[in-house]
Each structure stands twice: as structure tokens, then as C-alpha cells.
Design a protein around this motif. Sequence first.
Motif, PDB file in Angstrom:
ATOM      1  N   TYR A   6      64.974  28.878  42.302  1.00  0.00           N
ATOM      2  CA  TYR A   6      64.044  28.292  40.466  1.00  0.00           C
ATOM      3  C   TYR A   6      64.797  27.372  39.778  1.00  0.00           C
ATOM      4  O   TYR A   6      65.655  26.415  40.844  1.00  0.00           O
TER       5      TYR A   6
ATOM      6  N   LYS B  96      68.090  28.791  35.486  1.00  0.00           N
ATOM      7  CA  LYS B  96      68.208  30.110  34.814  1.00  0.00           C
ATOM      8  C   LYS B  96      70.001  30.365  33.816  1.00  0.00           C
ATOM      9  O   LYS B  96      70.680  29.435  34.108  1.00  0.00           O
TER      10      LYS B  96
ATOM     11  N   GLN C 108      67.269  21.701  28.514  1.00  0.00           N
ATOM     12  CA  GLN C 108      67.860  23.338  28.408  1.00  0.00           C
ATOM     13  C   GLN C 108      68.662  23.643  28.078  1.00  0.00           C
ATOM     14  O   GLN C 108      68.356  24.402  26.979  1.00  0.00           O
TER      15      GLN C 108
ATOM     16  N   HIS D 145      62.470  25.818  26.935  1.00  0.00           N
ATOM     17  CA  HIS D 145      61.462  26.871  27.594  1.00  0.00           C
ATOM     18  C   HIS D 145      61.528  27.834  28.446  1.00  0.00           C
ATOM     19  O   HIS D 145      61.618  27.189  29.597  1.00  0.00           O
TER      20      HIS D 145
ATOM     21  N   ASP E  44      62.329  31.688  29.389  1.00  0.00           N
ATOM     22  CA  ASP E  44      61.472  33.201  29.754  1.00  0.00           C
ATOM     23  C   ASP E  44      62.311  34.562  28.810  1.00  0.00           C
ATOM     24  O   ASP E  44      63.470  34.293  29.002  1.00  0.00           O
TER      25      ASP E  44
ATOM     26  N   ASN F  32      63.721  36.488  30.444  1.00  0.00           N
ATOM     27  CA  ASN F  32      64.881  36.284  31.832  1.00  0.00           C
ATOM     28  C   ASN F  32      65.563  35.267  31.642  1.00  0.00           C
ATOM     29  O   ASN F  32      66.881  35.404  32.710  1.00  0.00           O
TER      30      ASN F  32
ATOM     31  N   TYR G 263      65.198  31.915  32.418  1.00  0.00           N
ATOM     32  CA  TYR G 263      64.137  31.020  33.490  1.00  0.00           C
ATOM     33  C   TYR G 263      63.454  29.574  32.193  1.00  0.00           C
ATOM     34  O   TYR G 263      63.166  30.719  31.643  1.00  0.00           O
ATOM     35  N   TYR G 264      63.776  28.931  33.437  1.00  0.00           N
ATOM     36  CA  TYR G 264      63.222  27.677  32.808  1.00  0.00           C
ATOM     37  C   TYR G 264      61.145  27.766  33.402  1.00  0.00           C
ATOM     38  O   TYR G 264      61.032  27.687  35.104  1.00  0.00           O
ATOM     39  N   SER G 265      60.752  28.295  32.491  1.00  0.00           N
ATOM     40  CA  SER G 265      59.368  28.890  32.142  1.00  0.00           C
ATOM     41  C   SER G 265      58.376  27.696  32.602  1.00  0.00           C
ATOM     42  O   SER G 265      57.646  28.233  33.426  1.00  0.00           O
ATOM     43  N   GLU G 266      58.670  26.580  32.608  1.00  0.00           N
ATOM     44  CA  GLU G 266      57.363  25.537  32.830  1.00  0.00           C
ATOM     45  C   GLU G 266      57.748  24.368  33.663  1.00  0.00           C
ATOM     46  O   GLU G 266      57.341  22.771  33.223  1.00  0.00           O
TER      47      GLU G 266
END
Length: 805
Positions: free
Chosen positions: A213, A216, A253, A299, A301, A303, A305-308
Motif C-alpha cells: 500500500y 495507511k 496525506q 483521500h 478510505d 480503513n 488507506y490512501y485510496s487514490e
Amino acid sequence: MYYKVLVFWCLFIFGCVYCQVLQQRDLVKKLVCIEHEECGSCLSAASHCRWCADPYYPSAAPRCNDDQSLVAFGCGQGMIERPDKPVWEVMENNSLQDMLPDGLAAVQIQPQRIKLSLKARETKKIKFQYRPAKNYPLDLYYLMDLTWSMKDDKKTLVSLRDDLPEMLKNLTDNFRLGFGSFAEKPIMPFISVDPGRRANPCSVEEEDCEATYSYKHHLSLTNQVNDFIESVNSSSVTANLDNAEAQLDALVQAITCGNRIGWGTHSRKIIILLSDGLLHTAGDGKLGGASLKNDETCHLDENGYYSEAAKYDYPSIAQVYRLLDKYKVNVIFAVTESVKDHYDSLHQLLSDFTYIAKLESDSSNILKLVKMGYEDIVSVVNFEDDASAGAVKVKYFTDCGVKGGSLIETHRCTGVEYGMTLNYEAHVTLESCPEFKKMQQTITISESQLGQDSLTLEIYIQCGCACASDNIKDMSLTCPLHSHLVCGVCQCNKGWSGPKCDCSIEDEAASAALLSQCREPNSTRLMTCSGAGDCLCGKCECDRGFSGKYCQCKDCEISRLNGMECGGVGHGACVCGLCACEAGWSGEACDCTDNVDNCIPPGDEAVCSGHGDCVCGMCECASTTDGMKYSGMFCETCATCENPLCANAEPCVLCHLNNNCTETCSIGGLNYTVSERLQENPNVNDIPCILRREEAGLDCEYRYTYNAAEQAMISMEIVIRSKECFQPTTAKILTSALITMACVILGGVIIILAVKSAQIVSDRRAYAKFLQEAQESRKNMQELNPLYISPISQFTLPESFPRDK
């Protein structure tokens, strides 16, 4: 009778000359005003200029003039526009205070809000103080590289369960901890796309780990250390293919997701980033299809996590810098030796917000790095403002917390400790009016690393007029097409020019017909606008450095005091290339004051100590009777005379050395400040003095300097520059006598030994010579004795004797 007539004519001539001087001065003051054709520029020209807003005022008379002239030409008092009264009001002034146990916010800057006004060419000085608050809240977010090579470092961090809170309490009682991790964008070529390797990137090590990932978020900021340790312990490592990770993705983030991270409104925000790898930057993401520019927004989600990550590229260094500055976040890069050079280069670009520390291979020194990084960050105080977008400019002067220190021009101080009070002076200047209308500008002065405590300046820019005549609806005063009534005169709308506002600025043909109006009357020069500007619709637009209706005037001299034309407001105004000085000022740039207060030494009443003349606020010293020249700021000393100001300052120096004084020392109604700067060289204007006294059986000599103080209510600043101690005089004499006697005895012994040695050598040489002479004498006596018969017989064969027989 003859003398009376002579005195009468002298007085008459003097009166005529004096009247002529007054008339000349009044004429110059009028010339400052009458060339202006708008109310705003008129009132900004000089403090005595007024504007007549009466629509019925004679057109032949200048509307911009002094009060008496306007009234004489028929302008009513109610129609005369005058400059607005100065505005100065401290709106909020809470005292400095540390963080209190009851949760009240700390106050680190005082005052907090000021309302003031500025005119063109005016500077106002604003004094404020800054003191770092004790126990200021700390939000510390651990951002950890959880790739395979950092698995041991995670265990080390978990083992610090007991030591971590103790270390943080030594820094501040108000701290919170958060935790996040990063690895790499989950796209090729940074990871393997094989389904098995994608699900378990550690399969080659025959271990199980989490899928790759980018970033997070594990734990929001909390004061529960056990929650932090459990969050770190429960996190899983992952892996990627290259030796560069998504540090910048994670930073963006962590900075922008304030609601998820839990950043406090009033707290010092620090991210400690632990890594042993290099970092990707803007452009690298395009290799895997992340082609969109990073949008600098959150961004995450559900959970964490950086979704983008697969959509947006890595951020650039410039983007990270802007975000650190905007959100007031500092970063401690704790990295291993193998990649430290790489992060040193990054630190050079982000030096205002970053700190680099060497991390051991197992992160065993992480607590030490956090402490060092925190202390390094809080020891720097750097002020900034948002004035760059407006017409007002700000300069900063500070003593950086040095007691008794002079103010120097800087906005950054280092080595700041808790309890130090930093005195600042902000010089707020409006060099010129951007537009001749009243405006308001708000400037926020804040500490660059925090930003929460700030000084807000509400500045009223007094560059325009609000004329009552603008509300007159008399149809007989209707202005021509493309114009409107402003303060009694018709002014053209934007885009139009000319006497009747019928000339479009974009219409070159119409502009050419009005060229004659751009030539100075009775001038032999045929050039329009005196060759120093452009003629647009009958009106000159002057080049930089020129002014006047026909651009015939050059700009005036710049004052050496404040860098403003003719010294600015209160000093003088520019009249077609020459400065018209206000009362009390003179010189080509009106920077020569007639005030002699700066030439009177403390504790004395004589100007320049009676040894010189006060010229432009500074003493020009005369010569002594023996041809030498007096020296010093107040001509108080010479090569052969005692300095009285040293004697005046000596009690305060003694008071300081005996620790009997506070920050200031008062003697005879005068206030002094005494400080020690033993490592600094004195300034050119500092006057040296010497103080001798006995300390611990030694004779000590203090060399100190004094100078006129820049602080209010302080007469003189004294700085101790050096200290040297020697043995007392009696001990010096005894020691010198013993040394002299020893030298004399030693010299005598050496001389005696030398003489004795010379005698022995001489005797030995004489005896050797005697032996040689005696031997020679015996030899000669043997050869000359007639009774001597040699025992040697000699026989010689005849030549004819055969030799072969």
C-alpha cells in the motif's frame, strides 16, 4: 546719530530678507499642492495640502492648495477636504502566559490586534513581544517505513513502551501520539503483478505480510501511550521491488487529513518519518500510470488507506513545502546512514520545516533523535507575514532575546529557550498609494512554525477622499459623456481621457490629435511629455523617475534615514525635483534634523559637550587647544583628556558585576542597560572605556563600550567586551625583583665560568707552545755543536768501478 541710522538700516535689510525667505517658503509650500488635479493625490502630497470639493469653485483657481488660499479663492469651509485623522488603537492586548493546567490556551505574542492608519510615504513602528510558552501542546505523529527491511525497527519501537512517555514528559506535559505507515504505490513497476506476489509480497522470504500500500493511517493522535504501542505492534510489514518508497505520498496525506489525524488547533505539529530507503518524487508515478498531478487533498478510505495512490502522481518538493507552510507542520527525517546524503539534499530545500537525524540500523536511538529534533525545532523563532499581496511592506527588527541587546534587522532568531522574551519592532510602510482611494488591508504577523498565535494589523490606507459634493444631484452640474463627478470635478471613466473625456485610450488616431496638450507651454523643446513619458489623449503618462503634468520634473532625493523620497511624511514633500522640507528638517532629502536632543550627552546640558556643533542631529567635533580633535558621539573625549561618560557609566558597570541591578540601572535620573558580549567585536560607533577592580586577590581589567540607546526611556547601552585579570601590584613587584636578582646571579656565574674557562684554555695553549719551542731548541743545539761526531759512515764507489761485478 550715525550709529542709530546704521542700526536702523541693518534692521530694515534684515527684515526684508526675512520676509523674502518666508515668502519663498510659502511659495514652495503652495507649489507642492497646486500641481495635483485629484483629491486623493492632493491630500497625499503633503500634510498642509487641502482640496476644494465645491462644484462651483472657480475653474481658474487650483483646487489643491493650503487652507488660507482656498478660502481666499471662495471655497467654503464645509467643502474643504482635509486628511483623515491618524488611527492608532490596540484592540487586543492579552498578557504573555504559559500553558495553564486548567486548559487555557497559551499566549506567546503580545499584543494580538492593532488598528492603525497609513498615508503615502509614512512608516509606523509597532512594538511586540514573543515568548515561547512552557508545556505548549505537542502533536507527534510517527510515520514509519514498514517495508521488509524495517521489520526490526518496528520491534524496537514497541520495546520503548516505558521510556517513550518519560522522554516526552521532559519536553512537555501536553503531548499526543499518532501512528501511520507507508510503503509504495501498488502499481507496476514498483511491485510485482503476479497474483501470488501481489497478495503476499514477502513470499520470496517465505514469510507472510500485508499487500503493498502507499500510506495507511493506523492511530489518530491520543495521549494514551499504550494505545500507540499496541497500534505499532499490531501493524504488519509489506514489501516492494525497488529501494525507493512513497514517503511524499504519505506526508501529503498525513498533513492534509487533519480531521482523521486529529491535529490540534493550538499545538506544535511534528511528524517523525523513519525510513532506510530513498523517496519517489513528482514524475516517477507516471511510469506506472499515475499520471494526474497530485491534488494536495486528503483521500483516505474507511480503513485508513490512501485510496487514490494509483491515480495521482507523487507530489513535488514545492508542493510539500507549500503544505508544510500552510498547515504549520515540521518533519524530522530519521534515516539511516546509507541514505542520509539523499535526505540532506532534501533538507536544503525544506530547511524551514525539516530536521535530519541519523537513525541506527535497528532504530535503537529513536528517542534521542526525537528529543534532539524537537529541541532544534523549538529553538528557532521565525516571523512572517502576508503583506506581499498589498501595497504595505513590513520590516522586522529584534534583539533575539538578548537582555540589553540592540535591535537588528532580521525576522529569524536561533538558540531561543523557554522563558526568553524576544522584543520585536515591525516597521510598517506605505511607500506610495496604489490607487487614490480609501482602502483597508489586513496583515497577519505570525511565527512561521506555529501560526496559531499572531498579531493582526487592521490598516486603513488613507489615500482617497469621501467628498460630500459627490451626492449633489444638480442637473446643471452634469458631467460630459464617459465621465462622472468626483469631489467637485468631472473625472473620466476608465478607458477614456481628454479634456471632455471623448478620447478613447485605445483610439490611436484620436490620441494623436491631442499631442499638443502634452507639450510644455513656452518650451523650445518639441518633444511631447519632455521626452520622459507617453502622451495618451492629451495627458502625459510619465516614465519611472519623472513626474509633473509634462513629465518635466525628476524624482526627488531619497532620504538616508528611511529610504523614502524627501524623508516621507513629516519631513518634506517633492516639488518638481526639489524637496520642500517641513519645519525642523533641512537638506536635499529633508533628512537633516534641527533637533539637538541627540547631541546632548546623558547627564549634561551642553550640546556636543561644548566641544562641537550639532549638524543634522550628529556632533561635528572641534579641535583642542593643542591641535588634536575631540572624538566620541558627543565630542566628550580626546587623546589627552578624561572621558566623563566613562565615569558616569562606571557605577552601572560595577552594579552589574556585583549582581545588584535588574535589567536597567538608574543613576541621576538616567537609565542605563549593561550586558556582556565577551566574544563580539565592538561596533565602529561604540566608545571604549576601562574599569579596573580587585577580584579574588587579582587585579581585573574590564574593557567596555557605550553607545546611545535605541530603546525608549533608556539613555545609554553599555556592553562589556573583555575581561583580563592579573596578580596584584605588590606581588608583581616582588616577583619582578626575585626574577631580576636570579637573573643577575645567574649572569655573574656564567661570566665567572666563562673567564675561568678562557684562562684554562690560554694556559694550555702557552704550555704547549713552550714544549714545542724547547724541543726545537734541543734539536738546533745538537746540529750546531762542534764536538758532535756523527756515528754514520758513508762510502761511495768510483764511477769507473764495474757494476756487474
